[in-house]
Design a protein around this motif. Structure first.
Motif, PDB file in Angstrom:
ATOM      1  N   HIS A  11       0.807  -1.222   0.000  1.00  0.00           N
ATOM      2  CA  HIS A  11       0.000   0.000   0.000  1.00  0.00           C
ATOM      3  C   HIS A  11       0.839   1.271   0.000  1.00  0.00           C
ATOM      4  N   VAL A  12       2.135   1.167   0.291  1.00  0.00           N
ATOM      5  CA  VAL A  12       3.008   2.340   0.270  1.00  0.00           C
ATOM      6  C   VAL A  12       3.023   2.972  -1.123  1.00  0.00           C
ATOM      7  N   SER A  13       2.786   2.170  -2.140  1.00  0.00           N
ATOM      8  CA  SER A  13       2.770   2.697  -3.504  1.00  0.00           C
ATOM      9  C   SER A  13       1.603   3.656  -3.730  1.00  0.00           C
ATOM     10  N   GLU A  14       0.579   3.596  -2.869  1.00  0.00           N
ATOM     11  CA  GLU A  14      -0.585   4.467  -3.038  1.00  0.00           C
ATOM     12  C   GLU A  14      -0.215   5.943  -2.941  1.00  0.00           C
ATOM     13  N   TRP A  15       0.798   6.283  -2.163  1.00  0.00           N
ATOM     14  CA  TRP A  15       1.233   7.687  -2.085  1.00  0.00           C
ATOM     15  C   TRP A  15       2.577   7.896  -2.791  1.00  0.00           C
ATOM     16  N   GLY A  16       2.978   6.913  -3.604  1.00  0.00           N
ATOM     17  CA  GLY A  16       4.205   7.064  -4.384  1.00  0.00           C
ATOM     18  C   GLY A  16       5.467   6.691  -3.640  1.00  0.00           C
ATOM     19  N   GLY A  17       5.312   6.045  -2.464  1.00  0.00           N
ATOM     20  CA  GLY A  17       6.476   5.652  -1.678  1.00  0.00           C
ATOM     21  C   GLY A  17       7.210   4.469  -2.290  1.00  0.00           C
ATOM     22  N   ARG A  18       8.488   4.341  -1.928  1.00  0.00           N
ATOM     23  CA  ARG A  18       9.303   3.249  -2.436  1.00  0.00           C
ATOM     24  C   ARG A  18      10.050   2.594  -1.277  1.00  0.00           C
ATOM     25  N   LEU A  19      10.422   1.335  -1.467  1.00  0.00           N
ATOM     26  CA  LEU A  19      11.147   0.575  -0.452  1.00  0.00           C
ATOM     27  C   LEU A  19      12.642   0.608  -0.746  1.00  0.00           C
ATOM     28  N   VAL A  20      13.420   0.624   0.329  1.00  0.00           N
ATOM     29  CA  VAL A  20      14.875   0.672   0.205  1.00  0.00           C
ATOM     30  C   VAL A  20      15.469  -0.508   0.962  1.00  0.00           C
ATOM     31  N   PHE A  21      16.342  -1.244   0.301  1.00  0.00           N
ATOM     32  CA  PHE A  21      17.082  -2.341   0.918  1.00  0.00           C
ATOM     33  C   PHE A  21      18.567  -2.030   0.788  1.00  0.00           C
TER      34      PHE A  21
END
Length: 423
Positions: free
Chosen positions: A399-409
């Motif tokens: 659901h983070v994609s709903e506000w344009g967020g991205r994941l970082v590893f």
């Protein structure tokens, strides 16, 4: 690898001074600060890992005794990871079938935590017993109806358990064999628990994968040893135990599960080690991990991971982008403290474990909040600290994609992805 003051190898007793990697100093990774202790001083201990020039065991000196790490308020509860519980269930099913376990059998898990694994055997009406030194996680297991002995395993405590309960057809030791500084006493304890024709399974992170994928954040004071299959065989020999089979697992970035029996039982039955044992040993030898020279160069990998993560966070701050953390695992604290990351670069992290909410990460003093805080903040980036649960967490954070967020590893290398592509 420079020379340094020597320590005594836990397997062969050789004085060893050769550095594998030196991460400086940090507080214990599970020593979370309570809300009232956010300004309290912390003691930092060295994270200087050596490799034995004789038997090649990679090991961290004992800066803290286990009783000061695994306390009655230990914050790690295994059941909060859905994928880990499922991993345990599959193992329980497989061993039940392999060993034909039933109501007349007996299964013991050492470091049983909150009963995450034994509950699966118990559901099949197989008698079980947990051995767990942290009283709070043991209490959670007991509440589930799983009998649990609150103690550290050693030869004496094992013999006491056997005198009252008998020996086990299956002994399970998941991610604990790295957590004991007295390897001889612990291994003798495992041997004492195990029935003459019984099977012991042990899971440990594989040093070959740690090196290959730069997983240096798995180095912390709870982990006294870091194993190849070769050094695992040598350690188990301290208790007359022999590896008869091995599986490579994806857990914790790459682990080994060894199947172990009493050496005298192996000799009596004439059982030869399975072909996987020779294959994994050959893989390690090919990567140089059966020589002292082959352990060189890990510090350069560590420096690369640190540089990539700091560059990303500093660039994000300059560009006005927000970054928060996901998870509060021990490995995350090694990473944050080694990189010098504090609240100015990562204002908070969230975690599913309510026992950590309201606390502050050791060293970095970054606050830990409930998962809902992530949705309230709607950050541009979410730095996932438990990268070993990448698939599970990527699904949780779609659901983070709903506000344009991205994941970082950050490990094995910096990877910034859309949540739906995180796995």
């Amino acid at each position: 690898m420079a020379g340094n003051p020597s320590i005594t190898c836990r397997v062969c007793g050789t004085d060893t001074a050769t550095t594998f990697v030196d991460l400086g100093a940090a507080p214990p990774c599970e020593a979370f600060l309570p809300p009232c202790g956010a300004e309290a001083p912390e003691t930092h201990y060295p994270l200087h890992v050596r490799v034995c020039g004789s038997c090649l065991l990679v090991q961290l000196p004992e800066c803290l005794p286990p009783a000061e790490i695994f306390t009655d308020s230990y914050p790690y509860f295994s059941s909060f990871s859905d994928s880990w519980v499922e991993h345990a269930r599959r193992h329980a099913v497989a061993m039940t079938e392999l060993l034909d376990l039933g109501p007349d059998s007996f299964v013991v898990e050492v470091a049983s935590n909150d009963g995450y694994l034994l509950r699966h055997f118990q559901e099949s009406r197989i008698p079980v017993l947990g051995v767990e030194p942290t009283a709070n996680t043991a209490a959670a297991a007991t509440e589930r109806g799983i009998p649990t002995e609150v103690c550290f395993l050693g030869e004496a405590t094992a013999r006491d358990i056997v005198a009252r309960r008998g020996r086990a057809d299956l002994v399970v030791a998941n991610n604990v064999y790295a957590h004991v500084p007295d390897l001889r006493d612990f291994t003798l304890g495992l041997a004492a628990l195990l029935a003459e024709d019984g099977t012991l399974t042990i899971e440990v992170q594989h040093l070959a994968r740690l090196v290959e994928f730069g997983q240096y954040d798995t180095i912390y004071h709870e982990h006294f040893q870091y194993y190849t299959l070769l050094t695992l065989q040598r350690a188990l020999a301290l208790g007359g135990l022999v590896v008869v089979d091995v599986e490579e697992l994806p857990t914790h970035g790459g682990s080994l599960r060894v199947h172990v029996q009493h050496g005298r039982q192996v000799e009596t039955t004439g059982r030869a080690p399975g072909p996987e044992v020779a294959r994994v040993l050959a893989l390690e030898a090919e990567r140089g991990l059966h020589t002292l020279e082959g352990h060189r160069g890990f510090a350069e990998t560590v420096a690369r991971v640190k540089d990539e993560l700091l560059t990303f966070l500093l660039t994000a701050r300059r560009e006005g982008k927000s970054v928060v953390g996901y998870g509060a695992p021990g490995k995350g604290n090694t990473l944050l403290n080694h990189c010098g990351i504090r609240g100015d670069l990562l204002p908070f992290t969230v975690d599913r474990n309510p026992h950590k909410h309201g606390s502050f990460l050791p060293g970095s003093r970054i606050p830990v909040r409930p998962v809902d805080a992530l949705d309230d903040a709607r950050p541009d980036y979410v730095l996932v600290l438990p990268w070993n649960l990448r698939t599970e967490i990527s699904a949780q954070l779609r659901h983070v994609s709903e506000w344009g967020g991205r994941l970082v590893f950050a490990i094995p290398e910096l990877d910034v992805v859309e949540p739906t592509k995180g796995a």
